[in-house]
Motif scaffolding. Structure first.
Motif, PDB file in Angstrom:
ATOM      1  N   PRO A  35      30.963  33.436  54.224  1.00 27.94           N
ATOM      2  CA  PRO A  35      32.291  33.211  54.809  1.00 27.94           C
ATOM      3  C   PRO A  35      32.299  33.057  56.330  1.00 27.94           C
ATOM      4  O   PRO A  35      33.257  33.465  56.973  1.00 27.94           O
ATOM      5  CB  PRO A  35      33.025  34.483  54.384  1.00 27.94           C
ATOM      6  N   GLN A  36      31.241  32.495  56.921  1.00 25.83           N
ATOM      7  CA  GLN A  36      31.196  32.360  58.381  1.00 25.83           C
ATOM      8  C   GLN A  36      31.399  30.932  58.852  1.00 25.83           C
ATOM      9  O   GLN A  36      31.278  30.642  60.041  1.00 25.83           O
ATOM     10  CB  GLN A  36      29.861  32.886  58.911  1.00 25.83           C
ATOM     11  N   ASN A  37      31.756  30.014  57.938  1.00 22.56           N
ATOM     12  CA  ASN A  37      31.768  28.592  58.286  1.00 22.56           C
ATOM     13  C   ASN A  37      32.744  28.223  59.387  1.00 22.56           C
ATOM     14  O   ASN A  37      32.574  27.182  60.041  1.00 22.56           O
ATOM     15  CB  ASN A  37      32.057  27.755  57.044  1.00 22.56           C
ATOM     16  N   ASP A  38      33.767  29.052  59.630  1.00 19.33           N
ATOM     17  CA  ASP A  38      34.699  28.748  60.721  1.00 19.33           C
ATOM     18  C   ASP A  38      33.994  28.749  62.079  1.00 19.33           C
ATOM     19  O   ASP A  38      34.437  28.074  63.005  1.00 19.33           O
ATOM     20  CB  ASP A  38      35.829  29.778  60.758  1.00 19.33           C
ATOM     21  N   ILE A  39      32.920  29.543  62.204  1.00 16.41           N
ATOM     22  CA  ILE A  39      32.233  29.624  63.502  1.00 16.41           C
ATOM     23  C   ILE A  39      31.561  28.299  63.846  1.00 16.41           C
ATOM     24  O   ILE A  39      31.851  27.707  64.901  1.00 16.41           O
ATOM     25  CB  ILE A  39      31.232  30.793  63.528  1.00 16.41           C
ATOM     26  N   PRO A  40      30.646  27.760  63.004  1.00 14.93           N
ATOM     27  CA  PRO A  40      30.069  26.462  63.355  1.00 14.93           C
ATOM     28  C   PRO A  40      31.095  25.337  63.396  1.00 14.93           C
ATOM     29  O   PRO A  40      30.956  24.396  64.198  1.00 14.93           O
ATOM     30  CB  PRO A  40      29.020  26.233  62.267  1.00 14.93           C
ATOM     31  N   GLU A  41      32.127  25.416  62.544  1.00 13.44           N
ATOM     32  CA  GLU A  41      33.157  24.374  62.585  1.00 13.44           C
ATOM     33  C   GLU A  41      33.835  24.346  63.952  1.00 13.44           C
ATOM     34  O   GLU A  41      34.017  23.283  64.550  1.00 13.44           O
ATOM     35  CB  GLU A  41      34.188  24.618  61.486  1.00 13.44           C
ATOM     36  N   PHE A  42      34.196  25.525  64.459  1.00 16.25           N
ATOM     37  CA  PHE A  42      34.829  25.604  65.771  1.00 16.25           C
ATOM     38  C   PHE A  42      33.865  25.163  66.863  1.00 16.25           C
ATOM     39  O   PHE A  42      34.215  24.383  67.756  1.00 16.25           O
ATOM     40  CB  PHE A  42      35.292  27.037  66.023  1.00 16.25           C
ATOM     41  N   MET A  43      32.632  25.640  66.781  1.00 18.04           N
ATOM     42  CA  MET A  43      31.639  25.318  67.803  1.00 18.04           C
ATOM     43  C   MET A  43      31.279  23.835  67.824  1.00 18.04           C
ATOM     44  O   MET A  43      30.900  23.298  68.871  1.00 18.04           O
ATOM     45  CB  MET A  43      30.374  26.156  67.587  1.00 18.04           C
ATOM     46  N   SER A  44      31.384  23.171  66.694  1.00 21.66           N
ATOM     47  CA  SER A  44      30.974  21.763  66.623  1.00 21.66           C
ATOM     48  C   SER A  44      31.782  20.881  67.568  1.00 21.66           C
ATOM     49  O   SER A  44      31.290  19.843  68.022  1.00 21.66           O
ATOM     50  CB  SER A  44      31.109  21.244  65.186  1.00 21.66           C
ATOM     51  N   SER A  45      32.988  21.292  67.880  1.00 27.07           N
ATOM     52  CA  SER A  45      33.788  20.525  68.839  1.00 27.07           C
ATOM     53  C   SER A  45      33.884  21.218  70.195  1.00 27.07           C
ATOM     54  O   SER A  45      33.691  20.597  71.241  1.00 27.07           O
ATOM     55  CB  SER A  45      35.194  20.271  68.283  1.00 27.07           C
ATOM     56  N   GLU A  46      34.131  22.530  70.158  1.00 21.46           N
ATOM     57  CA  GLU A  46      34.397  23.236  71.413  1.00 21.46           C
ATOM     58  C   GLU A  46      33.155  23.433  72.264  1.00 21.46           C
ATOM     59  O   GLU A  46      33.242  23.473  73.489  1.00 21.46           O
ATOM     60  CB  GLU A  46      35.067  24.578  71.125  1.00 21.46           C
ATOM     61  N   ILE A  48      30.760  21.307  72.644  1.00 24.18           N
ATOM     62  CA  ILE A  48      30.552  20.044  73.368  1.00 24.18           C
ATOM     63  C   ILE A  48      31.515  19.949  74.549  1.00 24.18           C
ATOM     64  O   ILE A  48      31.132  19.567  75.659  1.00 24.18           O
ATOM     65  CB  ILE A  48      30.745  18.851  72.416  1.00 24.18           C
ATOM     66  N   LYS A  49      32.774  20.344  74.312  1.00 25.24           N
ATOM     67  CA  LYS A  49      33.762  20.304  75.390  1.00 25.24           C
ATOM     68  C   LYS A  49      33.371  21.227  76.533  1.00 25.24           C
ATOM     69  O   LYS A  49      33.728  20.979  77.693  1.00 25.24           O
ATOM     70  CB  LYS A  49      35.140  20.714  74.850  1.00 25.24           C
ATOM     71  N   ALA A  50      32.660  22.312  76.213  1.00 25.10           N
ATOM     72  CA  ALA A  50      32.242  23.269  77.230  1.00 25.10           C
ATOM     73  C   ALA A  50      30.953  22.846  77.935  1.00 25.10           C
ATOM     74  O   ALA A  50      30.430  23.589  78.759  1.00 25.10           O
ATOM     75  CB  ALA A  50      32.056  24.644  76.599  1.00 25.10           C
ATOM     76  N   GLY A  51      30.453  21.659  77.598  1.00 27.30           N
ATOM     77  CA  GLY A  51      29.253  21.154  78.251  1.00 27.30           C
ATOM     78  C   GLY A  51      27.962  21.652  77.657  1.00 27.30           C
ATOM     79  O   GLY A  51      26.898  21.533  78.269  1.00 27.30           O
ATOM     80  N   GLY A  52      28.038  22.216  76.434  1.00 20.64           N
ATOM     81  CA  GLY A  52      26.839  22.721  75.781  1.00 20.64           C
ATOM     82  C   GLY A  52      26.385  21.824  74.647  1.00 20.64           C
ATOM     83  O   GLY A  52      26.821  20.676  74.520  1.00 20.64           O
ATOM     84  N   ASP A  53      25.510  22.350  73.821  1.00 17.04           N
ATOM     85  CA  ASP A  53      24.948  21.595  72.713  1.00 17.04           C
ATOM     86  C   ASP A  53      25.178  22.324  71.397  1.00 17.04           C
ATOM     87  O   ASP A  53      24.983  23.543  71.302  1.00 17.04           O
ATOM     88  CB  ASP A  53      23.439  21.381  72.908  1.00 17.04           C
ATOM     89  N   PHE A  54      25.581  21.575  70.376  1.00 17.02           N
ATOM     90  CA  PHE A  54      25.762  22.084  69.032  1.00 17.02           C
ATOM     91  C   PHE A  54      24.796  21.358  68.109  1.00 17.02           C
ATOM     92  O   PHE A  54      24.710  20.132  68.125  1.00 17.02           O
ATOM     93  CB  PHE A  54      27.202  21.853  68.556  1.00 17.02           C
ATOM     94  N   VAL A  55      24.060  22.130  67.312  1.00 16.13           N
ATOM     95  CA  VAL A  55      23.140  21.527  66.345  1.00 16.13           C
ATOM     96  C   VAL A  55      23.377  22.164  64.986  1.00 16.13           C
ATOM     97  O   VAL A  55      23.268  23.387  64.843  1.00 16.13           O
ATOM     98  CB  VAL A  55      21.660  21.721  66.753  1.00 16.13           C
ATOM     99  N   GLN A  56      23.745  21.337  63.992  1.00 17.11           N
ATOM    100  CA  GLN A  56      23.700  21.824  62.612  1.00 17.11           C
ATOM    101  C   GLN A  56      22.289  21.557  62.119  1.00 17.11           C
ATOM    102  O   GLN A  56      21.901  20.419  61.868  1.00 17.11           O
ATOM    103  CB  GLN A  56      24.713  21.133  61.714  1.00 17.11           C
TER     104      GLN A  56
END
Length: 356
Positions: A35-46, A48-56
């Protein structure tokens, strides 16, 4: 710190993600699991906006090793998962501990063993506090009890990780991850992402000596010395142990519970207090280091203890170790697969109160 004027109504999972961004997290590596999928879902957009990198990543194993690489480079990085996924990350976490690589790891605990279910449980306590991988190591472990704490302790996790060069685990569960509450977001002031990185593998460019980060020690006596060094670091964390105490001053019986179960137990404690029964709550916030000294102080006052967990008996070992010279603790298990209520806890508490 600076507080934002607005209150946000968010899930615990989102609070964790927002806390990571406030702590200047720059890389997130993850893999989907309920039940943690909200975390990567949120991070996948935010992220990038914060100038970082998201990798699934392609797997939990890959995500954990990416975290190891980012941490070794001194980058503030995080991964998140749930119980079966955490098992797959353990080898890399052992390497991080042995190499003294800072990282933040989120476990939104679900029921087990095996695939279990996607509901709440606390069956990962042993794995989270004993070093779930191979070898002799520990990592700092935090256990939020509400959504605001999920935000606050995620920020604290980054501070501890980079101050002490260690993986830090935040242990939540499906109740906390999926429930919504208002939070007051805040941003820590003066976060220097370059400070304390004299060990980081950031490229010497011919301007300094080479650096080496490793967990392999083959020379005679070298591994023993590294383990002495690590153990001394773990011992130093004792002063950072923390717990919430609620109505414990005059309590005849103290309930020991953490995370969401601590929250549910507090409701039961309030009801007993209204009835004039002297019941209190001891809720560890740091699971490692465990707040043993505070618990022992209560035991020396002649109080009795009841440990309640959403598992078949894990934290109760630490409770009993803490008070073993003067007292013991009864235990009430909530079987994983059941959703506990405050009313369910009343009968075992009453039984202990009556000395049965």
């Amino acid at each position: 710190m600076s507080k934002h004027p607005e209150r946000l109504f968010v899930k615990g999972n989102e609070a964790i993600a927002r806390g990571a961004l406030a702590a200047k997290c720059k890389c997130f590596f993850g893999y989907p699991i309920t039940p943690q999928n909200d975390i990567p879902e949120f991070m996948s957009s935010e992220m990038i906006k914060a100038g970082g990198d998201f990798v699934q990543a392609e797997s939990e194993v890959a995500a954990a090793n990416m975290l190891l690489g980012a941490g070794a480079a001194g980058i503030r990085a995080m991964t998140s998962s749930s119980s079966p996924g955490m098992s797959l990350k353990q080898e890399a976490i052992s390497y991080m501990a042995g190499s003294e690589v800072p990282a933040v790891i989120i476990n939104v605990n679900r029921g087990g063993p095996g695939l279990g279910d996607i509901g709440p449980a606390q069956g990962d306590y042993y794995q989270s506090t004993r070093g779930g991988g191979h070898g002799d190591y520990r990592h700092f472990t935090l256990a939020p009890g509400n959504v605001q704490e999920a935000y606050d302790l995620t920020i604290r996790a980054f501070d501890i990780a980079y101050e002490h060069r260690t993986p830090v685990l935040l242990l939540a569960d499906a109740i906390l991850g999926q429930m919504k509450e208002p939070i007051i977001p805040w941003t820590p002031e003066g976060v220097d992402e370059e400070a304390g990185r004299e060990w980081a593998l950031d490229g010497h460019k011919g301007q300094r000596e080479k650096r080496l980060i490793k967990s392999l020690f083959l020379a005679e006596g070298e591994l023993a010395e590294q383990n002495r060094h690590l153990q001394a670091k773990y011992d130093s964390w004792t002063e950072l142990a923390e717990a919430e105490q609620f109505e414990t001053e005059d309590a005849d019986i103290v309930i020991c519970a953490y995370g969401s179960i601590g929250r549910i137990a507090k409701t039961a404690v309030r009801k007993f207090r209204k009835e004039g029964k002297k019941v209190g709550l001891f809720r560890p916030i740091t699971l490692y280091p465990f707040p043993s000294a505070d618990l022992l102080t209560l035991a020396k006052q002649g109080k009795r203890f009841l440990t309640i967990e959403h598992n078949l008996g894990q934290m109760v070992d630490d409770v009993r170790l803490a008070i073993r010279t003067v007292a013991d603790s009864d235990f009430y298990p909530i079987y994983p697969g059941n959703l506990p209520t405050p009313e369910e806890l009343e009968a075992p508490i009453l039984t202990c109160l009556e000395g049965k």
